[in-house]
Write a protein that holds these residues in place. Sequence first.
Motif, short mmCIF file in Angstrom:
data_model
loop_
_atom_site.label_atom_id
_atom_site.label_comp_id
_atom_site.label_asym_id
_atom_site.label_seq_id
_atom_site.Cartn_x
_atom_site.Cartn_y
_atom_site.Cartn_z
N THR A 421 -10.71 53.20 98.30
CA THR A 421 -11.70 53.29 99.38
C THR A 421 -11.70 54.65 100.07
N ALA A 422 -10.51 55.28 100.17
CA ALA A 422 -10.44 56.60 100.81
C ALA A 422 -11.25 57.62 100.01
N PHE A 423 -11.18 57.52 98.70
CA PHE A 423 -11.92 58.44 97.85
C PHE A 423 -13.43 58.22 97.98
N LEU A 424 -13.85 56.96 98.04
CA LEU A 424 -15.28 56.66 98.16
C LEU A 424 -15.83 57.16 99.50
N VAL A 425 -15.06 57.01 100.57
CA VAL A 425 -15.49 57.50 101.87
C VAL A 425 -15.61 59.02 101.85
N ALA A 426 -14.72 59.68 101.12
CA ALA A 426 -14.79 61.14 101.03
C ALA A 426 -16.11 61.60 100.43
N LEU A 427 -16.68 60.82 99.51
CA LEU A 427 -17.98 61.15 98.94
C LEU A 427 -19.07 61.04 100.01
N ALA A 428 -18.99 60.01 100.85
CA ALA A 428 -19.95 59.88 101.95
C ALA A 428 -19.83 61.05 102.91
N PHE A 429 -18.61 61.51 103.16
CA PHE A 429 -18.40 62.66 104.03
C PHE A 429 -19.02 63.92 103.43
N ALA A 430 -18.94 64.05 102.11
CA ALA A 430 -19.53 65.21 101.44
C ALA A 430 -21.03 65.25 101.64
N LEU A 468 -24.36 66.28 91.77
CA LEU A 468 -23.01 66.67 91.35
C LEU A 468 -22.06 65.47 91.37
N ILE A 469 -22.24 64.54 92.32
CA ILE A 469 -21.42 63.33 92.31
C ILE A 469 -21.72 62.50 91.06
N ALA A 470 -23.01 62.35 90.72
CA ALA A 470 -23.42 61.53 89.58
C ALA A 470 -22.82 62.05 88.27
N PHE A 471 -22.68 63.37 88.17
CA PHE A 471 -22.16 63.96 86.93
C PHE A 471 -20.73 64.46 87.09
N SER A 476 -17.90 58.95 85.94
CA SER A 476 -17.64 58.67 84.52
C SER A 476 -16.62 59.66 83.97
N GLY A 477 -16.09 59.31 82.79
CA GLY A 477 -15.23 60.24 82.07
C GLY A 477 -13.74 60.05 82.24
N ARG A 478 -13.32 59.20 83.20
CA ARG A 478 -11.89 58.95 83.42
C ARG A 478 -11.65 57.45 83.56
N THR A 479 -10.40 57.06 83.39
CA THR A 479 -10.06 55.64 83.54
C THR A 479 -10.22 55.18 84.98
N THR A 480 -10.16 56.12 85.93
CA THR A 480 -10.30 55.77 87.35
C THR A 480 -11.74 55.91 87.84
N SER A 481 -12.67 56.25 86.97
CA SER A 481 -14.07 56.43 87.37
C SER A 481 -14.74 55.09 87.63
N MET A 482 -15.90 55.14 88.29
CA MET A 482 -16.67 53.92 88.52
C MET A 482 -17.13 53.30 87.20
N LEU A 483 -17.48 54.17 86.26
CA LEU A 483 -17.91 53.71 84.93
C LEU A 483 -16.92 54.25 83.91
N GLN A 489 -20.07 63.20 82.40
CA GLN A 489 -19.74 64.19 83.43
C GLN A 489 -19.79 65.60 82.85
N TRP A 490 -20.27 66.53 83.67
CA TRP A 490 -20.20 67.95 83.33
C TRP A 490 -19.74 68.79 84.51
N PHE A 491 -19.81 68.20 85.74
CA PHE A 491 -19.28 68.91 86.92
C PHE A 491 -17.81 68.57 87.04
N PRO A 492 -16.91 69.54 87.10
CA PRO A 492 -15.47 69.26 86.96
C PRO A 492 -14.79 68.68 88.20
N LEU A 493 -15.38 68.85 89.41
CA LEU A 493 -14.71 68.43 90.63
C LEU A 493 -15.12 67.01 91.03
N SER A 494 -14.18 66.25 91.56
CA SER A 494 -14.49 64.89 92.00
C SER A 494 -15.28 64.88 93.30
#
Length: 545
Positions: A421-430, A468-471, A476-483, A489-494
């Motif tokens: 949840t902390a990571f998801l909130v960080a996206l909202a902050f971005a 940039l979040i979508a890609f 996507s692209g990791r075991t910890t991703s939403m999908l 993914q092509w943008f390297p930063l979370s």
Amino acid sequence: MNYLAASQTVGNPALNMAVFAGFVISTLAIVILVGRRKSKKAADFYTGGEQFTGMQNGVAISGDYLSAASFLGITGAIAVYGYDGFLYSIGFIVSWLVALLMVAEAIRNTGRFTMADALSFRLRQRPVRIAAASTTLTVSLLYLLAQMAGAGGLVALLLNITDRTQQSIVIAAVGALMIAYVLVGGMKGTTWVQIIKAVLLIGSVFVLTVLILAKFGFSISTLLGAAQESISGSSDPAVAARDVLAPGEQYGKSTLSKFDFISLGMALVLGTAGLPHVLMRFYTVPTANAARKSVVWAIALIGAFYLMTLVLGYGAAAIVGPDKILGAPGGQNSAAPLLAFEIGGTVLLATIAAVAFATILAVVAGLTITASACFAHDLYAGVIKKGKVSEREQVHVSRITAVVIGVVAVGLGILANGQNTAFLVALAFAVAGAANLPTIVYTLFWKRFNTRGALWSMYGGLASTLILIAFSPAVSGRTTSMLPHMDFQWFPLSNPGIVTIPLAFLLGILGTLTSRTKADARKSAEMDVKVVTGIKLKSELEPIL
């Protein structure tokens, strides 16, 4: 890996459910009591009639701000990653200095109900309100997504619900309660739920902190040593190799992860001052001075809370252990409830769980009323009806919108179930830092700023962040991703804050300088006076200008 079996029961599910039910019934009773007189005026529904004191609003702000990410996500991040997990806490604390020094008093003085009131005051109303509503709804939904994900993980752990369908039903129930709070109590009822929740949460975390320190002889050094020893004993070699007392375990392994850390820091520090549900709380007090006092109270309470999360996180690592945390339903989000169970058994677990559940309900109620007010006040009344609408009709539309927002939030929450949840909130902050903060700062403090600059900044910041979040690896692209089973993914930063926040500031400047339309001198002068005094002096300024 010899992790805790997903089917293992934690605590007494019947007792946990009883405490849950007790809290829900109690808070609903308070909301009904407060909201007995149905709000027909927009000011009553959106701001509680501006009847709260600075202290009350400060406690409510802390209740609104200290979300599932703060209690569940950060505790879990510290328990698993140590020092790097605590960086979330530092970012959340420091961000309030931006809100205090730059935004709180000025926003209270220049607006009425929503962020768009302040932004559109000296700019073209229709396009700016549409843009502000777009960013507000996006940030609110992203934040709601994090809370719903926390709800699913928490109840999965405490009621031993491992089936995804059943967890989805739980998330839907949280959405239904969220809608009920808003429909029945409006801002007044929601504020009192947030005040009660803040007192319960900070009090419970204080008790847990004392119990943990007592277990280690009130020695921080002993606690940290035990946490490192527990991490080193993990059955997962990757976890066992971590040094949780030093930076770099999550963000320092490569140059890319260091950029990700800087990006996360920018999003956390600059995002708070752009969060619509935080900004809306400044309108619930009668004066700008009360708004500033609100932030001072909020900083004190929030700062104390985040310092205690350090003890909770390392305490969970030392007492519960990383294997049990990562193997439990909910993953990292389960660290705090498991810690309560190890220290105080089923009763303390049920109490802490109810407080965590209260945290989620209070925050989602605040987010829902912000999103519904944004649609009804900014889009429906300001754009569609062009101001020709009664306050009663506006409130009615807001109630309908709350139901729609609740349904959408449930769907997104089901998709994000299991994410930290902390990571998801960080996206909202971005998103808030890129789409809202630049326009707020320019509107309040740059006289030349105009409508094109506002639109370029808001839409540019919003679009670039979402793309940039979508890609990114977050989706996507990791075991910890939403999908996790997809990779586009092509943008390297979370977290894209390091790119999108400066870009939004730059777009605001470029849009303003390339526009042939000059700022309205009369409106700019009136805005300057309102920022400082909160007094509307248009009629007095006309003879001068």
